[in-house]
Design a protein around this motif. Structure first.
Motif, PDB file in Angstrom:
ATOM      1  N   LEU A 456       1.049  -4.162 -12.832  1.00 18.28           N
ATOM      2  CA  LEU A 456       1.958  -3.120 -13.284  1.00 18.28           C
ATOM      3  C   LEU A 456       2.929  -2.745 -12.160  1.00 18.28           C
ATOM      4  O   LEU A 456       2.639  -2.943 -10.969  1.00 18.28           O
ATOM      5  CB  LEU A 456       1.174  -1.877 -13.716  1.00 18.28           C
ATOM      6  N   VAL A 457       4.057  -2.177 -12.543  1.00 17.50           N
ATOM      7  CA  VAL A 457       5.062  -1.765 -11.558  1.00 17.50           C
ATOM      8  C   VAL A 457       4.474  -0.732 -10.595  1.00 17.50           C
ATOM      9  O   VAL A 457       4.876  -0.646  -9.433  1.00 17.50           O
ATOM     10  CB  VAL A 457       6.312  -1.217 -12.271  1.00 17.50           C
ATOM     11  N   ASP A 458       3.468   0.052 -11.048  1.00 12.77           N
ATOM     12  CA  ASP A 458       2.841   1.059 -10.198  1.00 12.77           C
ATOM     13  C   ASP A 458       2.165   0.421  -8.990  1.00 12.77           C
ATOM     14  O   ASP A 458       2.033   1.039  -7.937  1.00 12.77           O
ATOM     15  CB  ASP A 458       1.806   1.856 -10.999  1.00 12.77           C
ATOM     16  N   TYR A 459       1.672  -0.808  -9.145  1.00  9.87           N
ATOM     17  CA  TYR A 459       1.050  -1.529  -8.041  1.00  9.87           C
ATOM     18  C   TYR A 459       2.069  -2.384  -7.287  1.00  9.87           C
ATOM     19  O   TYR A 459       1.948  -2.597  -6.077  1.00  9.87           O
ATOM     20  CB  TYR A 459      -0.075  -2.438  -8.546  1.00  9.87           C
ATOM     21  N   ALA A 460       3.082  -2.899  -8.008  1.00 15.49           N
ATOM     22  CA  ALA A 460       4.027  -3.828  -7.394  1.00 15.49           C
ATOM     23  C   ALA A 460       4.864  -3.148  -6.312  1.00 15.49           C
ATOM     24  O   ALA A 460       5.115  -3.725  -5.247  1.00 15.49           O
ATOM     25  CB  ALA A 460       4.928  -4.437  -8.464  1.00 15.49           C
ATOM     26  N   GLY A 464       4.875  -4.309  -2.520  1.00 16.41           N
ATOM     27  CA  GLY A 464       6.075  -4.864  -1.909  1.00 16.41           C
ATOM     28  C   GLY A 464       6.360  -4.222  -0.564  1.00 16.41           C
ATOM     29  O   GLY A 464       6.762  -4.895   0.395  1.00 16.41           O
ATOM     30  N   LEU A 465       6.162  -2.910  -0.459  1.00 11.55           N
ATOM     31  CA  LEU A 465       6.365  -2.213   0.813  1.00 11.55           C
ATOM     32  C   LEU A 465       5.357  -2.670   1.865  1.00 11.55           C
ATOM     33  O   LEU A 465       5.691  -2.817   3.042  1.00 11.55           O
ATOM     34  CB  LEU A 465       6.263  -0.696   0.609  1.00 11.55           C
ATOM     35  N   VAL A 466       4.104  -2.901   1.419  1.00 12.15           N
ATOM     36  CA  VAL A 466       3.069  -3.378   2.346  1.00 12.15           C
ATOM     37  C   VAL A 466       3.452  -4.740   2.908  1.00 12.15           C
ATOM     38  O   VAL A 466       3.402  -4.981   4.125  1.00 12.15           O
ATOM     39  CB  VAL A 466       1.702  -3.437   1.636  1.00 12.15           C
ATOM     40  N   ILE A 467       3.844  -5.682   2.031  1.00  9.67           N
ATOM     41  CA  ILE A 467       4.230  -7.028   2.479  1.00  9.67           C
ATOM     42  C   ILE A 467       5.453  -6.945   3.382  1.00  9.67           C
ATOM     43  O   ILE A 467       5.575  -7.650   4.397  1.00  9.67           O
ATOM     44  CB  ILE A 467       4.495  -7.937   1.271  1.00  9.67           C
ATOM     45  N   VAL A 532      -2.152   1.458   1.414  1.00  6.64           N
ATOM     46  CA  VAL A 532      -3.318   0.805   0.809  1.00  6.64           C
ATOM     47  C   VAL A 532      -4.387   1.822   0.447  1.00  6.64           C
ATOM     48  O   VAL A 532      -4.921   1.828  -0.669  1.00  6.64           O
ATOM     49  CB  VAL A 532      -3.890  -0.270   1.758  1.00  6.64           C
ATOM     50  N   GLU A 533      -4.713   2.711   1.370  1.00 10.99           N
ATOM     51  CA  GLU A 533      -5.845   3.597   1.145  1.00 10.99           C
ATOM     52  C   GLU A 533      -5.489   4.824   0.310  1.00 10.99           C
ATOM     53  O   GLU A 533      -6.318   5.318  -0.447  1.00 10.99           O
ATOM     54  CB  GLU A 533      -6.430   4.040   2.486  1.00 10.99           C
ATOM     55  N   GLU A 534      -4.265   5.331   0.422  1.00  7.27           N
ATOM     56  CA  GLU A 534      -3.926   6.570  -0.272  1.00  7.27           C
ATOM     57  C   GLU A 534      -3.242   6.304  -1.615  1.00  7.27           C
ATOM     58  O   GLU A 534      -3.627   6.881  -2.635  1.00  7.27           O
ATOM     59  CB  GLU A 534      -3.026   7.437   0.620  1.00  7.27           C
ATOM     60  N   GLN A 535      -2.248   5.419  -1.643  1.00 10.38           N
ATOM     61  CA  GLN A 535      -1.528   5.205  -2.901  1.00 10.38           C
ATOM     62  C   GLN A 535      -2.232   4.194  -3.794  1.00 10.38           C
ATOM     63  O   GLN A 535      -2.299   4.359  -5.003  1.00 10.38           O
ATOM     64  CB  GLN A 535      -0.093   4.747  -2.615  1.00 10.38           C
ATOM     65  N   LEU A 536      -2.771   3.124  -3.190  1.00 15.41           N
ATOM     66  CA  LEU A 536      -3.435   2.089  -3.990  1.00 15.41           C
ATOM     67  C   LEU A 536      -4.934   2.334  -4.123  1.00 15.41           C
ATOM     68  O   LEU A 536      -5.605   1.603  -4.847  1.00 15.41           O
ATOM     69  CB  LEU A 536      -3.200   0.711  -3.355  1.00 15.41           C
ATOM     70  N   ALA A 537      -5.479   3.330  -3.406  1.00 15.03           N
ATOM     71  CA  ALA A 537      -6.914   3.681  -3.477  1.00 15.03           C
ATOM     72  C   ALA A 537      -7.790   2.490  -3.134  1.00 15.03           C
ATOM     73  O   ALA A 537      -8.859   2.298  -3.707  1.00 15.03           O
ATOM     74  CB  ALA A 537      -7.267   4.223  -4.863  1.00 15.03           C
ATOM     75  N   VAL A 553      -7.777  -5.026  -0.414  1.00 12.20           N
ATOM     76  CA  VAL A 553      -8.467  -4.995  -1.708  1.00 12.20           C
ATOM     77  C   VAL A 553      -8.219  -3.627  -2.339  1.00 12.20           C
ATOM     78  O   VAL A 553      -8.418  -2.591  -1.682  1.00 12.20           O
ATOM     79  CB  VAL A 553      -9.983  -5.248  -1.564  1.00 12.20           C
ATOM     80  N   PHE A 554      -7.763  -3.608  -3.586  1.00 17.50           N
ATOM     81  CA  PHE A 554      -7.587  -2.334  -4.283  1.00 17.50           C
ATOM     82  C   PHE A 554      -7.864  -2.502  -5.768  1.00 17.50           C
ATOM     83  O   PHE A 554      -7.700  -3.587  -6.331  1.00 17.50           O
ATOM     84  CB  PHE A 554      -6.180  -1.751  -4.052  1.00 17.50           C
ATOM     85  N   PRO A 555      -8.344  -1.426  -6.431  1.00 14.27           N
ATOM     86  CA  PRO A 555      -8.705  -1.511  -7.848  1.00 14.27           C
ATOM     87  C   PRO A 555      -7.466  -1.546  -8.735  1.00 14.27           C
ATOM     88  O   PRO A 555      -6.412  -1.014  -8.380  1.00 14.27           O
ATOM     89  CB  PRO A 555      -9.520  -0.240  -8.081  1.00 14.27           C
ATOM     90  N   LEU A 556      -7.645  -2.154  -9.919  1.00 14.37           N
ATOM     91  CA  LEU A 556      -6.573  -2.202 -10.912  1.00 14.37           C
ATOM     92  C   LEU A 556      -6.845  -1.260 -12.067  1.00 14.37           C
ATOM     93  O   LEU A 556      -6.516  -1.532 -13.218  1.00 14.37           O
ATOM     94  CB  LEU A 556      -6.409  -3.643 -11.421  1.00 14.37           C
ATOM     95  N   THR A 557      -7.529  -0.149 -11.742  1.00 17.42           N
ATOM     96  CA  THR A 557      -7.914   0.813 -12.785  1.00 17.42           C
ATOM     97  C   THR A 557      -7.253   2.176 -12.585  1.00 17.42           C
ATOM     98  O   THR A 557      -7.516   3.106 -13.351  1.00 17.42           O
ATOM     99  CB  THR A 557      -9.441   0.992 -12.795  1.00 17.42           C
ATOM    100  N   SER A 558      -6.422   2.319 -11.551  1.00 18.93           N
ATOM    101  CA  SER A 558      -5.806   3.624 -11.283  1.00 18.93           C
ATOM    102  C   SER A 558      -4.691   3.936 -12.270  1.00 18.93           C
ATOM    103  O   SER A 558      -4.421   5.086 -12.586  1.00 18.93           O
ATOM    104  CB  SER A 558      -5.257   3.644  -9.853  1.00 18.93           C
ATOM    105  N   TYR A 559      -3.993   2.883 -12.777  1.00 22.02           N
ATOM    106  CA  TYR A 559      -2.877   3.076 -13.697  1.00 22.02           C
ATOM    107  C   TYR A 559      -3.122   2.247 -14.954  1.00 22.02           C
ATOM    108  O   TYR A 559      -3.888   1.277 -14.956  1.00 22.02           O
ATOM    109  CB  TYR A 559      -1.557   2.646 -13.052  1.00 22.02           C
ATOM    110  N   SER A 560      -2.463   2.616 -16.048  1.00 21.88           N
ATOM    111  CA  SER A 560      -2.594   1.900 -17.314  1.00 21.88           C
ATOM    112  C   SER A 560      -1.214   1.735 -17.938  1.00 21.88           C
ATOM    113  O   SER A 560      -0.262   2.428 -17.578  1.00 21.88           O
ATOM    114  CB  SER A 560      -3.520   2.653 -18.275  1.00 21.88           C
TER     115      SER A 560
END
Length: 563
Positions: A456-460, A464-467, A532-537, A553-560
């Motif tokens: 999802l765009v919420d993760y992308a 992108g900023l991390v990379i 990673v730790e605060e926004q992506l949990a 590593v981050f979960p894909l369950t924070s956004y839907s």
């Protein structure tokens, strides 16, 4: 009965009531009959046999116990022995052949006399024998556990009682008890046995004569009997399944065990049980056939309605035929009205979706344009300053804005308005950084392996900023003095745990040797850690390797998905 003729519900209810009543009544009646007649009969027969044998054994032990008490009285009259005592005990041994020996021991447990006479035992110390110890404590006759006689080699028990100056004990030959259990049984695998308290068999039928010693203490029915719970249970002896009943012999503490063949005892019951099953099966088949006929007749209109509904799901709408039952005609009318509303609703929804897609694309497009305007302004301001530090800062900020703008550009051009191909997105983020920023490095290449990873765009955006930060960090510190280098980025989705794993590595100089990774954090790595730790949990770790390496590593369950 008119309601059952015209009503679909009436047919179903009538069929169900008739079928259920006959089946339940038949099953209950036959099962109750079989259970009462045969289970009770088997239990009563076995309990009766065990009780009779127990009573006979108890009566048989009355004489030996009484004779031992008479001997104890004579020994108290003639403590020094003599011909009178010898003649008296000799007569008892002739009258009661089940007595193998009679011992008299003084207060120290030393044998002073034995009948029949045997000088080998005079002076023997029996003070540690169980029957001696218990007789010293008890006032009445003590019955010991069974043991093998040193003279006859057969199972024997000791009956002992206390005298004025010691203990008198009679060794009783248990072979005399066999006459109580030598009952002819119907089948070879059946037997009757007398057990002492440990479960050792002290008397048996011919079925057990092939075994010199047998212990049946493992049987649960015997264990329950020792606790005062008497009944019939299922047990196994040498692989043979049987019904077991245990009855106590009160005076001696023995038990009578009856083992009957399960196979033969329940054979007659099983035959009747199969007859019962056959009758029940016939009932089920008959009423099942009747039920199928009635239900098929009743459900024919429903099948027609289902066919029309399946066609309606494909966009083909047809009228339903009139049914025999009133309920189906009402259902058909409601279905027709529902189809018309669905058609209109589909038109409205399609129009609404098109409008939302247009608005969303316009939003992405405008967001991208706004980001581009900000980036262009920063580029213009960059030309006004001669400071290398300010120029570098503006370039970093501009690269971050470009990475965010790139996400909205890809969504605007994609048919899917919610998910981004993460591999393609990261390549587009890396290209302008690797080939557009002037750092002191040689030939630099990169590899992105993220086939089939969509997020999802919420993760992308944060990814992108991390990379972006990691690439700038590698360009700035990993390849000094014009070194060539390579950057590897891999990613995969763990569908079981619903999380995304990103692995980043360059083959540069890495962290200074001996220095903690946290101590080497610059502003860029601090931003990565917080994203990673605060926004992506999620979490980030730095495995030890040549060059710079990190795993995210981050979960894909924070956004839907929201559209």
């Amino acid at each position: 009965m008119q309601i059952f003729h015209r009503s679909f519900k009436g047919h179903i209810v009538l069929t169900y009531i008739l079928f259920s009543f006959i089946t339940v009544f038949s099953a209950s009646f036959l099962f109750t009959l079989f259970n009462r007649l045969y289970t009770q009969r088997i239990h009563n027969e076995m309990s009766s046999v065990a009780a009779i044998i127990s009573q006979n054994v108890d009566n048989f032990f009355d004489n030996p116990e009484g004779n031992l008490q008479e001997i104890e009285q004579k020994i108290d009259l003639y403590p020094d022995g003599g011909a009178i005592l010898d003649n008296y005990i000799g007569n008892i041994l002739e009258i009661i052949p089940s007595f193998e020996n009679i011992f008299y021991m003084n207060s120290h447990g030393i044998v002073e006399n034995i009948w029949p006479k045997n000088d080998d035992f005079i002076g023997a110390d029996l003070s540690l024998q169980t029957f001696y110890v218990n007789s010293k404590k008890k006032g009445d006759v003590y019955w010991s556990d069974s043991f093998i006689s040193y003279q006859s080699g057969l199972p024997t028990i000791a009956l002992s009682t206390k005298t004025d100056n010691g203990v008198v004990a009679a060794f009783f030959k248990l072979s005399e008890l066999n006459k109580f259990v030598n009952i002819k049984l119907n089948f070879n695998e059946e037997f009757i046995a007398i057990l002492e308290s440990r479960g050792e068999v002290i008397a048996r039928t011919e079925r057990l004569n092939g075994d010199p010693t047998v212990n049946l203490g493992y049987m649960n029915t015997f264990k329950s009997a020792k606790q005062g719970q008497f009944g019939t249970g299922v047990e196994y002896y040498k692989g043979t399944k049987g019904l077991v009943n245990v009855n106590p012999v009160p005076k001696s503490g023995f038990y009578v065990l009856v083992f009957r063949s399960y196979k033969h005892l329940v054979g007659e019951l099983e035959k009747l049980y199969f007859i019962y099953l056959g009758i029940l099966l016939c009932i089920v088949i008959f009423w099942g056939g009747m039920n199928i006929y009635l239900v098929s007749k009743s459900f024919k209109p429903l099948d027609n309605l289902i066919d029309k509904m399946q066609l309606a799901t494909k966009g083909i709408y047809e009228q339903v035929q009139l049914a025999t039952y009133d309920e189906f005609n009402i259902l058909n009318d409601n279905f027709g009205q529902m189809v018309k509303k669905i058609e209109q609703r589909e038109v409205d929804l399609q129009q609404s979706v098109k409008e939302k897609e247009t608005l969303l694309r316009e939003l992405y497009h405008r967001t991208k344009n706004n980001m581009q305007v900000i980036s262009s302004l920063m580029m213009l301001y960059n030309g006004r300053y001669d400071s290398a530090e300010v120029t570098e800062l503006l370039m970093k900020l501009r690269s971050k804005i470009e990475s965010i703008s790139l996400v909205h550009h890809k969504l605007y051009e994609s048919e899917n308005l919610t998910n981004v191909n993460l591999g393609e997105y990261i390549r587009d983020v890396i290209d302008p950084l690797v080939y557009g920023m002037s750092y002191d490095h040689g030939h630099l290449t990169y590899t992105v392996d993220m086939s089939g990873v969509y997020v999802l765009v919420d993760y992308a955006v944060p990814m992108g900023l991390v990379i972006n930060e990691l690439i700038i960090n590698s360009l700035k510190y990993a390849f000094p003095e014009g070194r060539d280098g390579h950057i590897l980025i891999t990613g995969s989705i763990d569908y079981t745990n619903k999380r995304l794993k990103i692995f980043y590595r360059d083959n540069g100089v890495g962290f200074p040797e001996g220095q903690a990774i946290e101590a080497s954090f610059n502003m860029g790595l601090t931003i990565v850690h917080n994203l990673v730790e605060e926004q992506l949990a999620g979490y980030i770790r730095f495995p030890s390797s040549k060059g710079f390496c990190c795993e995210i590593v981050f979960p894909l369950t924070s956004y839907s998905v929201r559209i």
